[in-house]
Enzyme design. Structure first.
Site, PDB file in Angstrom:
ATOM      1  N   ALA A  10       0.824  -1.214   0.000  1.00  0.00           N
ATOM      2  CA  ALA A  10       0.000   0.000   0.000  1.00  0.00           C
ATOM      3  C   ALA A  10       0.863   1.271   0.000  1.00  0.00           C
ATOM      4  O   ALA A  10       0.585   2.222  -0.736  1.00  0.00           O
ATOM      5  CB  ALA A  10      -0.934  -0.007   1.211  1.00  0.00           C
ATOM      6  N   THR A  77       9.579  -1.829   2.465  1.00  0.00           N
ATOM      7  CA  THR A  77       9.317  -3.263   2.601  1.00  0.00           C
ATOM      8  C   THR A  77       8.782  -3.520   4.013  1.00  0.00           C
ATOM      9  O   THR A  77       8.886  -2.660   4.887  1.00  0.00           O
ATOM     10  CB  THR A  77      10.606  -4.094   2.341  1.00  0.00           C
ATOM     11  N   GLY A 186     -10.780  -4.902   6.822  1.00  0.00           N
ATOM     12  CA  GLY A 186      -9.418  -4.615   6.370  1.00  0.00           C
ATOM     13  C   GLY A 186      -8.656  -3.718   7.323  1.00  0.00           C
ATOM     14  O   GLY A 186      -7.567  -3.248   7.015  1.00  0.00           O
ATOM     15  N   ASP A 200       3.844  -3.162  17.253  1.00  0.00           N
ATOM     16  CA  ASP A 200       3.923  -2.043  16.313  1.00  0.00           C
ATOM     17  C   ASP A 200       4.028  -0.706  17.065  1.00  0.00           C
ATOM     18  O   ASP A 200       4.885   0.133  16.752  1.00  0.00           O
ATOM     19  CB  ASP A 200       2.687  -2.050  15.402  1.00  0.00           C
ATOM     20  N   LYS A 204       7.336   2.095  17.322  1.00  0.00           N
ATOM     21  CA  LYS A 204       7.225   3.535  17.114  1.00  0.00           C
ATOM     22  C   LYS A 204       7.749   4.293  18.336  1.00  0.00           C
ATOM     23  O   LYS A 204       8.435   5.318  18.194  1.00  0.00           O
ATOM     24  CB  LYS A 204       5.773   3.901  16.820  1.00  0.00           C
TER      25      LYS A 204
END
Lengths: 315, 315
Positions: A10, A77, A186, A200, A204
């Site tokens: 995306a 990637t 989604g 995740d 960050k």
């Protein structure tokens, strides 16, 4: 600037699509198995159409995009942990060729920051990674712009976990039910581990700590707790007290943590749905809150392309 | 950088106090009647103490601060409308001497933007004015950083009006009552006209329009409605519908307006108390919301000093 874009998911696809609008040119694109290279400028639509129909961006080997004559390597990637490969090697090769690097991939910045900065120090190229933290929110450039005045940062840095918590609280539904709904929409991936276990958000926060403290944190230095085991009853109890629960990342006093926390129900940190928010503590200007879209192809690509615009010209 | 600070109110005094912490030196300070000048660096505490005890910063004429040997003129005198004097002449003199200018004073930027930019074009100095819009919120540098991607801006840009509306809604009190309370707390001035009639918010919107559209708007181009005539019943009606009222400044489609607007009660724009918020629409990254302290001495001074840090060295 001439861009070589690694990754055609995306974010990579949106960088290819939008680069021209920001005054840049894409000379190479790679997915994991193939590449398209044209040093006079690729036809973005044709490359993306080929990816959609053939499942590959071009006929060349994927390595051809690394070897092309570009100014900026865009590393988009998938994020990997530990050695952060193959992203780290891509970045290394670009810097050793004295080219700039802009990352959306969090791995090399969160897991090998010291090596990244040391490669940059020996290179004519620079490294930027605004897109790796908070998607479209220009959080790193705000911190840099405030010039040492930011003392701590906290916030909601994972849209998937926030969507699940928002829905659980608003509808009184259980975790598994809302996760399935998020997957249908989604908003959550088939394997949601990275998002719901806090990894995740923690990556960050590690990147924020590296920038705020000019130090070299990795994921191992973070205390991380996710939302997968959070019972719906915890949200109900919170609501009775005018509060709700959010997965809050926190970088303060040299510590990095991610955990579900109680926050005021209509307070600044209780953003809804997939929004992200970051709250900066400053030395003299109180709190600064920035919210916006923390993920999404065009959103994250806009952060990548803003970073490209901040790079100095290469000699 | 060597700073000459015009204005010794809350903002000017805080600039004098904090400059050293940002690595800068104050060589001159002026109030409306006097100045203190020392080109080897003023003792900030001594100057501020003298202002508190004597009512003047020093023995020199106020003009001495304009004539001193500084790198950056900090214009923090009160905002005036129309010809924006005496602020405009101060800025003109500094630019004609090839010095930088950082403004907290909104007048010259909102009322004489074309002349300001034309003086800057002929000068070795640059003009910056982050502190003139949204206090501590780095809104102009965010717009610049997003590099042409911001298409519109709206938000709450006056803390006094927002405090009054928040209190009216939360306590069911009338305008006059809450205004008196705000005056007691120092949140509203004795003459609150500028804030409650929307002029202050409109000046900020005019500045945003000048930056966003690279055009030359003035206060006359803005449609402005304040909150002084807003009945408490309007807030009650809004609340019955899950909404509230905020004084919203809006810059979109080439138009500038300020007016009381209905917003969702717990929505992003319904900040409480004296907070400010600005919502930017972007081409590809959705909405970006930034909230923080829109006024206050140290807060606004931190925006002034961040601007000083963004200036290029003078030859």
């Amino acid at each position: 600037m001439k861009l070589s874009v690694l990754g055609s998911g995306a974010v990579g696809a949106a960088v290819v699509e939008l680069a021209g609008e920001y005054g840049h040119e894409v000379v190479a694109v790679a997915d994991s198995a193939s590449a398209a290279v044209d040093e006079s400028g690729l036809d973005a639509e044709a490359v993306l159409e080929r990816k959609r129909t053939d499942g590959r961006v071009g006929d060349a080997d994927a390595d051809a995009a690394l070897e092309a004559d570009y100014d900026v390597l865009v590393e988009a990637t998938p994020t990997t942990l530990g050695d952060a490969e193959p992203g780290f090697s891509h970045v290394k090769q670009a810097l050793e060729r004295d080219r700039h690097v802009v990352l959306a991939n969090k791995g090399p910045v969160a897991e090998r920051y010291d090596e990244l900065r040391s490669l940059e120090a020996d290179s004519a190229g620079s490294v930027r990674f605004e897109a790796a933290v908070g998607g479209a929110i220009p959080i790193l450039s705000t911190i840099a712009d405030l010039d040492g005045q930011v003392t701590a940062a906290r916030g909601v840095l994972n849209g998937t976990a926030n969507f699940i918590l928002s829905r659980m609280a608003a509808e009184g539904l259980g975790y598994e039910h809302v996760l399935a709904e998020a997957q249908d929409l989604g908003v959550a991936e088939a394997d949601p581990t990275f998002d719901v276990e806090g990894t995740d958000a923690a990556l960050k926060c590690v990147i924020l700590a590296n920038v705020l403290y000019e130090d070299t944190y990795t994921l191992e230095d973070a205390s991380v707790e996710g939302i997968a085991d959070l019972p719906g009853s915890a949200l109900e109890l919170a609501a009775e007290d005018g509060r709700t629960i959010r997965l809050i990342g926190d970088v303060s006093d040299g510590e990095v943590s991610v955990a579900p926390r109680l926050v005021p129900e209509n307070g600044t940190l209780a953003v809804s749905g997939t929004l992200n928010i970051i709250q900066l503590e400053t030395a003299h200007a109180g709190q600064l809150n920035i919210s916006g879209r923390g993920a999404g192809g065009p959103e994250t690509a806009s952060a990548v392309l803003a970073d490209v615009g901040r790079l100095p010209p290469l000699e």
